[in-house]
Design an enzyme around this catalytic site. Structure first.
Site, PDB file in Angstrom:
ATOM      1  N   GLY A 210       0.823  -1.212   0.000  1.00  0.00           N
ATOM      2  CA  GLY A 210       0.000   0.000   0.000  1.00  0.00           C
ATOM      3  C   GLY A 210       0.849   1.251   0.000  1.00  0.00           C
ATOM      4  O   GLY A 210       2.034   1.208  -0.352  1.00  0.00           O
TER       5      GLY A 210
ATOM      6  N   GLY B 236       5.717   4.903  -8.578  1.00  0.00           N
ATOM      7  CA  GLY B 236       6.490   3.687  -8.854  1.00  0.00           C
ATOM      8  C   GLY B 236       5.535   2.498  -8.995  1.00  0.00           C
ATOM      9  O   GLY B 236       5.625   1.711  -9.944  1.00  0.00           O
ATOM     10  N   HIS B 237       4.582   2.397  -8.055  1.00  0.00           N
ATOM     11  CA  HIS B 237       3.577   1.324  -8.144  1.00  0.00           C
ATOM     12  C   HIS B 237       2.719   1.515  -9.390  1.00  0.00           C
ATOM     13  O   HIS B 237       2.388   0.559 -10.074  1.00  0.00           O
ATOM     14  CB  HIS B 237       2.656   1.334  -6.917  1.00  0.00           C
ATOM     15  CG  HIS B 237       3.357   1.057  -5.624  1.00  0.00           C
ATOM     16  ND1 HIS B 237       3.564   2.011  -4.673  1.00  0.00           N
ATOM     17  CD2 HIS B 237       3.905  -0.085  -5.142  1.00  0.00           C
ATOM     18  CE1 HIS B 237       4.193   1.482  -3.636  1.00  0.00           C
ATOM     19  NE2 HIS B 237       4.419   0.211  -3.891  1.00  0.00           N
TER      20      HIS B 237
ATOM     21  N   SER C 132       7.623   4.584  -0.477  1.00  0.00           N
ATOM     22  CA  SER C 132       6.582   4.950   0.497  1.00  0.00           C
ATOM     23  C   SER C 132       7.211   5.653   1.703  1.00  0.00           C
ATOM     24  O   SER C 132       6.548   6.390   2.421  1.00  0.00           O
ATOM     25  CB  SER C 132       5.838   3.701   0.968  1.00  0.00           C
ATOM     26  OG  SER C 132       5.386   2.992  -0.153  1.00  0.00           O
ATOM     27  N   ARG C 133       8.503   5.381   1.944  1.00  0.00           N
ATOM     28  CA  ARG C 133       9.168   5.993   3.104  1.00  0.00           C
ATOM     29  C   ARG C 133       9.500   7.469   2.905  1.00  0.00           C
ATOM     30  O   ARG C 133       9.791   8.174   3.874  1.00  0.00           O
ATOM     31  CB  ARG C 133      10.479   5.260   3.403  1.00  0.00           C
ATOM     32  CG  ARG C 133      10.226   3.908   3.986  1.00  0.00           C
ATOM     33  CD  ARG C 133      11.463   3.071   4.040  1.00  0.00           C
ATOM     34  NE  ARG C 133      11.069   1.680   4.173  1.00  0.00           N
ATOM     35  CZ  ARG C 133      10.979   1.038   5.315  1.00  0.00           C
ATOM     36  NH1 ARG C 133      11.289   1.635   6.433  1.00  0.00           N
ATOM     37  NH2 ARG C 133      10.598  -0.213   5.350  1.00  0.00           N
TER      38      ARG C 133
ATOM     39  N   GLY D  50       9.571  -3.644  -8.604  1.00  0.00           N
ATOM     40  CA  GLY D  50      10.399  -2.487  -8.971  1.00  0.00           C
ATOM     41  C   GLY D  50      11.869  -2.750  -8.671  1.00  0.00           C
ATOM     42  O   GLY D  50      12.202  -3.382  -7.667  1.00  0.00           O
TER      43      GLY D  50
END
Ligand code: PAF
Length: 294
Positions: free
Chosen positions: A31, A36-37, A186-187, A147
């Site tokens: 999530g 990128g996703h 996500s970070r 990725g």
């Protein structure tokens, strides 16, 4: 778009489509989806008839010092992105459904998990290998996309798919970057404005390493020194590792001949960032420049 929460319903959906000859593409995620996703989802959409995205913050790949409860879970935004991109199923299992009472099997890929990320996060890769194997069993995809940013993870997933004859094709897509080169992650949302500026130092260091190789200075000591000196220009950055290694085995390389992988992890404040680039060595460049070489 369908939201499926139980492994049993997910498998039933996939089995029905596979019986009808439909090919299934799969993008496993935790999530907090970003561009990128999105690029993985788009690449899968082009290659398969049906598309499943899993959203599962996998507890077994976090260590005790990493805060599982703080991991971002913007589920409404994630679903909206999936809908926009034409995803057919969002698979959102609970931890209890994935790891019911009595669960005890784990998958390990010892040599590939030992170094680099594996040193800093000792149980991380057995958590990843186990959940990816389970997700493949549940979703039964023909193709799964990952990725390149998590390079070591992709090497390990390819290995376990081959070793366990899982019959899933793995497609690794290039890292998607912000305009200033920072790899999307996500970070990144944990970075303060000042730290976000500093965070580009990792990609700049990898580029400096690449330039050294391309200039014919491809020994580990030179390439690693150049990368380290670049990161040291940024006082808030702490190096965890910056290394030159062989792209398939991830073992350290003394000297670049053909292809090499530059791999790095740094900390900016409390945020840990990883990135990598693959570089062609002098042998490869010479072959590519020969007349008649495709
Ligand atoms: O890369 C990730 O987001 C995770 O490691 C994965 C592959 C979804 C397994 O939890």
């Amino acid at each position: 778009m369908k939201i499926i929460r139980t492994p049993r319903s997910m498998t039933a959906w996939s089995e029905r489509l596979r019986r009808e000859g439909v090919t299934i593409g799969f993008v496993p995620t935790m999530g907090a989806l970003h561009d990128g996703h999105r690029s993985l989802i788009r690449a899968a959409r082009l290659r398969c008839d049906a598309l499943v995205v899993s959203i599962f913050v996998n507890p077994t790949q976090f260590s005790q010092t990493e805060d599982l409860t703080r991991y971002p879970r913007p589920i409404a935004r994630d679903r909206a992105l999936c809908r926009e991109e034409g995803v057919d199923v969002c698979f959102e299992p609970t931890a209890e459904a994935m790891y019911p009472e009595g669960f005890q099997t784990t998958v390990t890929v010892p040599a590939l998990a030992r170094r680099w990320e594996g040193e800093a996060r000792p149980h991380h890769f057995s958590g990843v290998a186990t959940v990816v194997t389970k997700l493949f069993g549940i979703v039964q995809p023909d193709l799964a996309l990952f990725g390149q940013k998590d390079y070591q993870q992709t090497a390990l997933v390819k290995r376990l798919v081959a070793d366990l004859n899982l019959g899933v094709t793995i497609n690794v897509r290039p890292t998607v970057r912000e305009q200033d080169g920072l790899a999307m992650s996500s970070r990144n949302r944990y970075l303060s404005t000042e730290d976000r500026r500093a965070a580009t130092i990792l990609y700049r260091a990898l580029q400096a390493g690449r330039q050294a190789i391309e200039a014919g200075r491809g020994t580990a000591s030179t390439v690693e020194r150049v990368m380290r000196q670049t990161v040291e220009q940024e006082p808030t950055a702490r190096i965890e590792y910056l290394t030159l290694c062989e792209p398939a085995s991830l073992e350290p390389l003394e000297h670049v001949k053909r292809r090499a992988l530059l791999l790095g992890a740094i900390r900016i404040g409390a945020v840990r960032l990883i990135d990598n680039v693959v570089v062609a060595g002098p042998d490869r460049r010479q072959r590519a420049s020969r007349p008649g070489h495709p």
